[in-house]
Design an enzyme around this catalytic site. Structure first.
Site, PDB file in Angstrom:
ATOM      1  N   GLN A 143       0.916  -1.170  -0.028  1.00 12.33           N
ATOM      2  CA  GLN A 143      -0.123  -0.086   0.199  1.00 12.33           C
ATOM      3  C   GLN A 143       0.752   1.206  -0.043  1.00 12.33           C
ATOM      4  O   GLN A 143       0.308   2.278  -0.249  1.00 12.33           O
ATOM      5  CB  GLN A 143      -1.024  -0.058   1.192  1.00 12.33           C
ATOM      6  CG  GLN A 143      -0.137   0.067   2.503  1.00 12.33           C
ATOM      7  CD  GLN A 143      -1.289   0.008   3.603  1.00 12.33           C
ATOM      8  OE1 GLN A 143      -1.646  -1.016   4.213  1.00 12.33           O
ATOM      9  NE2 GLN A 143      -1.277   1.298   4.428  1.00 12.33           N
ATOM     10  N   CYS A 149      -5.241   0.577   3.269  1.00  7.72           N
ATOM     11  CA  CYS A 149      -5.191  -0.869   3.858  1.00  7.72           C
ATOM     12  C   CYS A 149      -6.699  -1.543   3.633  1.00  7.72           C
ATOM     13  O   CYS A 149      -6.766  -2.716   3.391  1.00  7.72           O
ATOM     14  CB  CYS A 149      -4.980  -0.803   5.357  1.00  7.72           C
ATOM     15  SG  CYS A 149      -5.558   0.035   6.536  1.00  7.72           S
ATOM     16  N   HIS A 286      -6.192  -0.719  11.427  1.00  2.73           N
ATOM     17  CA  HIS A 286      -5.597  -1.253  10.343  1.00  2.73           C
ATOM     18  C   HIS A 286      -6.327  -2.375   9.814  1.00  2.73           C
ATOM     19  O   HIS A 286      -6.902  -3.232  10.579  1.00  2.73           O
ATOM     20  CB  HIS A 286      -4.216  -1.826  10.389  1.00  2.73           C
ATOM     21  CG  HIS A 286      -3.287  -2.240   9.325  1.00  2.73           C
ATOM     22  ND1 HIS A 286      -3.208  -1.519   8.366  1.00  2.73           N
ATOM     23  CD2 HIS A 286      -2.548  -3.422   9.255  1.00  2.73           C
ATOM     24  CE1 HIS A 286      -2.196  -2.105   7.690  1.00  2.73           C
ATOM     25  NE2 HIS A 286      -1.932  -3.436   8.045  1.00  2.73           N
TER      26      HIS A 286
END
Length: 344
Positions: A143, A149, A286
């Site tokens: 990424q 993410c 995340h």
């Protein structure tokens, strides 16, 4: 009064002691210089390995200092004989704050999670599974310094579902989500969450491939022509009740599952291998995807695919403790799990 010989003897003794101290100090200094030299040599090798360059000597020295601090922490953790190891990976010259700012991007739900029927809840599950071995997982992606993410997690889950349903593995486009699924909840490189990405795919009729819409790692203008080339479709998604790792296991036995975790800890930043049982909170920040589970040296784990390139962890993956005594799972892994579905 002391005799002349006694004074002389004491004087000579003082000189000898002074010389011994000088030799000792010089030896300690030499040892410290040797250690610094070895660390600098290691650091230069690290810079070459990760192709790192800095703008000036001041920045070089600053990063070297951070690297040494992280290295001390790595050696401290690794000396404890835990079921996991840390290493000086590509993030070793970053403070934990810098790392969190650059590489995390999951946004918590603003609305209560919906209640869905979980089709896999009562199904029989194998003792272990690895969707990589079944050809349902694309290679590790990167990424970059973009909080995307959530887009990588969502596309990875749909890639797995598409392979299971059709027999064909496609690499789908996170960039389409970054550019086009932009609104109140999903904000491109500034973060988002997977279920909104699923809703975007349902609303627009699917998602295109990475070949037709390549990843750039920056927020761009939605390419209307590219997104007409839909390659994979879903018809819905399921939210797994918070804290239910058994339900997650039942789902993972049938397909990859997206999860949100707290990936902001220093141990997570510097993870290398083994089953992670380290310190982390529940500040979900995340998005990743569970692509399997198993047991390693008596410790149950989730096999998690990340999006920080293959240099991090076990070639881009991390094993995270499964069936934690904590209701939310380690790093909150069981708090917001979901998976896409497709009904013909």
């Amino acid at each position: 009064m002391k005799s002349t010989s006694a004074v002389t003897r004491n004087y000579l003794l003082a000189i000898v002691l002074t010389c011994i101290l000088c030799v000792s100090s010089n030896a300690d200094l030499q040892k410290a210089e040797n250690k610094t030299g070895l660390m600098e040599k290691r650091y230069r090798g690290w810079l070459e390995r990760y192709n790192k360059r800095y703008d000036n000597k001041h920045e070089w020295n600053r990063r070297f200092g951070i690297y040494l601090t992280n290295l001390e922490f790595i050696e401290y953790i690794n000396a404890q004989k835990l079921p996991y190891k840390l290493t000086d990976n590509q993030f070793a010259d970053m403070t934990n704050h810098e790392f969190q700012t650059a590489y995390l991007g999951y946004r918590r739900h603003k609305q209560p999670r919906k209640q869905h029927n979980d089709a896999y809840r009562n199904s029989t599950v194998p003792s272990s599974i690895d969707w990589r071995k079944k050809g349902a997982v694309t290679p590790i992606k990167n990424q970059g310094k973009c909080g995307s993410c959530w887009a990588f997690s969502a596309t990875a889950a749909v890639e797995g579902l598409h392979k299971i349903k059709t027999g064909k593995l496609l690499s789908l486009s996170p960039q389409e989500l970054v550019d086009c699924d932009f609104g109140i909840d999903n904000l491109g490189c500034s973060g988002g969450f997977m279920e909104k990405a699923y809703e975007f795919m349902i609303l627009t009729g699917g998602i295109t491939t990475e070949t037709d819409y390549p990843y750039k790692g920056i927020q761009g203008i939605c390419d209307i022509r590219a997104i007409t080339k839909k390659a994979a479709r879903i018809t819905g998604y399921v939210q797994i009740p918070a804290g239910d790792e058994k339900a997650i296991q039942a789902a993972v036995a049938n397909q990859p599952v997206t999860v949100a975790i707290d990936g902001g800890g220093l141990e997570f930043q510097l993870y290398s291998s083994g089953v992670f049982t380290g310190s982390c909170g529940k500040s979900l920040n995340h998005g990743v995807v569970i692509v399997g589970y198993g047991v390693q040296k008596g410790v149950k784990y989730w096999l998690v695919k990340n999006s920080w390139a293959s240099h991090w962890g076990e070639k881009g993956y991390i094993k995270m403790m499964r069936d934690s005594s904590d209701n939310g799972g380690i790093c909150g892994i069981a708090m917001e799990a979901s998976y896409p579905v497709k009904y013909f």
